[in-house]
Write a protein that holds these residues in place. Structure first.
Motif, mmCIF file in Angstrom:
data_model
loop_
_atom_site.group_PDB
_atom_site.id
_atom_site.type_symbol
_atom_site.label_atom_id
_atom_site.label_comp_id
_atom_site.label_asym_id
_atom_site.label_seq_id
_atom_site.Cartn_x
_atom_site.Cartn_y
_atom_site.Cartn_z
ATOM 1 N N UNK A 1 -5.491 -2.033 -5.452
ATOM 2 C CA UNK A 1 -4.617 -0.862 -5.528
ATOM 3 C C UNK A 1 -4.876 0.112 -4.389
ATOM 4 N N UNK A 2 -6.150 0.362 -4.083
ATOM 5 C CA UNK A 2 -6.476 1.278 -2.988
ATOM 6 C C UNK A 2 -5.938 0.792 -1.652
ATOM 7 N N UNK A 3 -5.979 -0.522 -1.441
ATOM 8 C CA UNK A 3 -5.495 -1.077 -0.172
ATOM 9 C C UNK A 3 -3.990 -0.839 -0.027
ATOM 10 N N UNK A 4 -3.247 -1.067 -1.096
ATOM 11 C CA UNK A 4 -1.792 -0.841 -1.068
ATOM 12 C C UNK A 4 -1.504 0.624 -0.762
ATOM 13 N N UNK A 5 -2.192 1.507 -1.473
ATOM 14 C CA UNK A 5 -1.948 2.939 -1.335
ATOM 15 C C UNK A 5 -2.216 3.410 0.093
ATOM 16 N N UNK A 6 -3.391 3.075 0.624
ATOM 17 C CA UNK A 6 -3.773 3.552 1.953
ATOM 18 C C UNK A 6 -2.873 2.966 3.038
ATOM 19 N N UNK A 7 -2.493 1.698 2.907
ATOM 20 C CA UNK A 7 -1.613 1.096 3.907
ATOM 21 C C UNK A 7 -0.229 1.734 3.883
ATOM 22 N N UNK A 8 0.259 2.077 2.710
ATOM 23 C CA UNK A 8 1.541 2.778 2.621
ATOM 24 C C UNK A 8 1.417 4.166 3.237
ATOM 25 N N UNK A 9 0.284 4.814 3.025
ATOM 26 C CA UNK A 9 0.056 6.119 3.644
ATOM 27 C C UNK A 9 0.109 6.013 5.164
ATOM 28 N N UNK A 10 -0.526 4.980 5.697
ATOM 29 C CA UNK A 10 -0.557 4.789 7.156
ATOM 30 C C UNK A 10 0.853 4.620 7.707
ATOM 31 N N UNK A 11 1.653 3.797 7.041
ATOM 32 C CA UNK A 11 3.044 3.581 7.470
ATOM 33 C C UNK A 11 3.796 4.912 7.469
#
Length: 353
Positions: free
Chosen positions: A328-338
């Motif tokens: 879940x953290x990986x999805x969240x942070x990658x979406x933040x980066x985008x």
């Protein structure tokens, strides 16, 4: 109130939008940090918790007892901080407050219905919610036309002059912008902090654009439209402060969810900012994550309806990655980066006219 002190006592520093925006940010942050723990304890005591959709990924079951409707707190903090800092004679700032109030009421009714029936899908009926959003959007856009005397020109990125004068059709476009953005943020609000940071980043971008649009010197230099909208940056700053406070409790693992009272309101407010800054088209880039999430749902529903096949394992797209066993953290942070990258690109386009 602070602007009135500037007028009454001639405290020059309070006349600056940037100063009052900073004050509103920290006021809203403080109000949210102070009130949210109290709200969380009340929500736990009264079982005002998030009902989980039976179709949601398995790991969401553990979130069933997480308090929801936190949007009431941070939207309330935003309104209070804004009322203490804005210039009340500015109709665009009044329209911003109106947007927050109307959509918070819609979201609250939806959240309350879900909590009362303890079922995720038991909120307002889709048709009822849409009708309420249309009515609220019509009130806001009519206010812009008749009280704020806002023009109906349509601007697009890279072109320094408006491409068309929309006239009556501006009402239709503006309502569509507000409603679609409201629902897009609502769709994105599915993981801890997933909608919060992209909203913060989008608010920061719009605050910059609105401040430029309201400043004669800077807008002239950048060949951008100029309207008396700078005061709205204060309301946007207040919402940024409130969302920052909310993120303190909403980051993974979340202690509270914003609920529809938060997500619908934040989305509608972003739509309002896009309209008054003449950035309706640029909104697609500023709100890229919300656009991607919405498109994923449209593709999924359309494909299943016409082809009986799914495009994604589950929609919105953040659930697709959950089904692929991404943390879940990986999805969240990658979406933040985008989101951050797309907003940087959006701000870069301001110089290209």
């Amino acid at each position: 109130m602070l602007y009135e002190l500037y007028d009454l006592l001639n405290i020059n520093i309070l006349g600056y939008i940037t100063i009052r925006a900073g004050i509103s940010f920290f006021l809203a942050l403080f109000f949210t940090l102070y009130m949210m723990p109290k709200f969380i304890r009340w929500a736990q005591r009264t079982s005002s918790v998030q009902p989980i959709n039976e179709w949601a990924p398995e790991n969401h079951k553990s979130k069933a007892k997480t308090p929801t409707m936190g949007g009431i707190v941070f939207i309330g903090a935003t309104i209070l901080a804004s009322l203490l800092t804005i210039k009340f004679s500015n109709m665009f700032a009044v329209g911003a407050i109106l947007t927050l109030v109307l959509f918070a009421l819609i979201g609250f009714q939806d959240d309350y219905a879900k909590i009362k029936k303890s079922e995720n899908l038991a909120g307002l009926k889709a048709r009822t919610k849409l009708v309420m959003q249309i009515v609220a959007s019509l009130i806001i856009t009519s206010f812009l036309c008749f009280f704020a005397d806002f023009n109906t020109d349509l601007y697009v990125p890279f072109i320094k002059t408006p491409i068309i004068e929309m006239g009556f059709f501006s009402i239709i476009l503006w309502c569509l912008v507000i409603i679609s953005t409201s629902n897009a943020v609502n769709l994105t609000d599915g993981l801890d902090g997933l909608a919060t940071v992209p909203s913060l980043v989008a608010l920061a971008s719009f605050s910059i654009i609105i401040y430029i649009t309201g400043n004669v010197t800077i807008s002239t230099y950048l060949l951008m439209p100029n309207f008396n909208v700078g005061e709205v940056a204060i309301v946007a700053a207040a919402l940024m402060g409130a969302l920052t406070g909310f993120l303190w409790f909403n980051c993974h693992p979340a202690e509270v969810f914003m609920g529809d009272s938060g997500s619908l309101t934040v989305g509608a407010f972003l739509g309002y900012l896009a309209i008054i800054s003449k950035s309706e088209i640029l909104l697609l880039l500023i709100g890229s994550i919300f656009v991607i999430e919405t498109i994923s749902v449209i593709l999924q529903v359309g494909s299943y309806k016409f082809r009986k096949k799914r495009v994604f394992l589950m929609a919105p797209i953040h659930h697709h990655f959950e089904m692929k066993k991404w943390a879940e953290n990986k999805i969240i942070v990658r979406f933040w980066i985008v989101s951050i990258l797309s907003n940087l690109i959006a701000l870069m386009t301001l110089k290209i006219r």
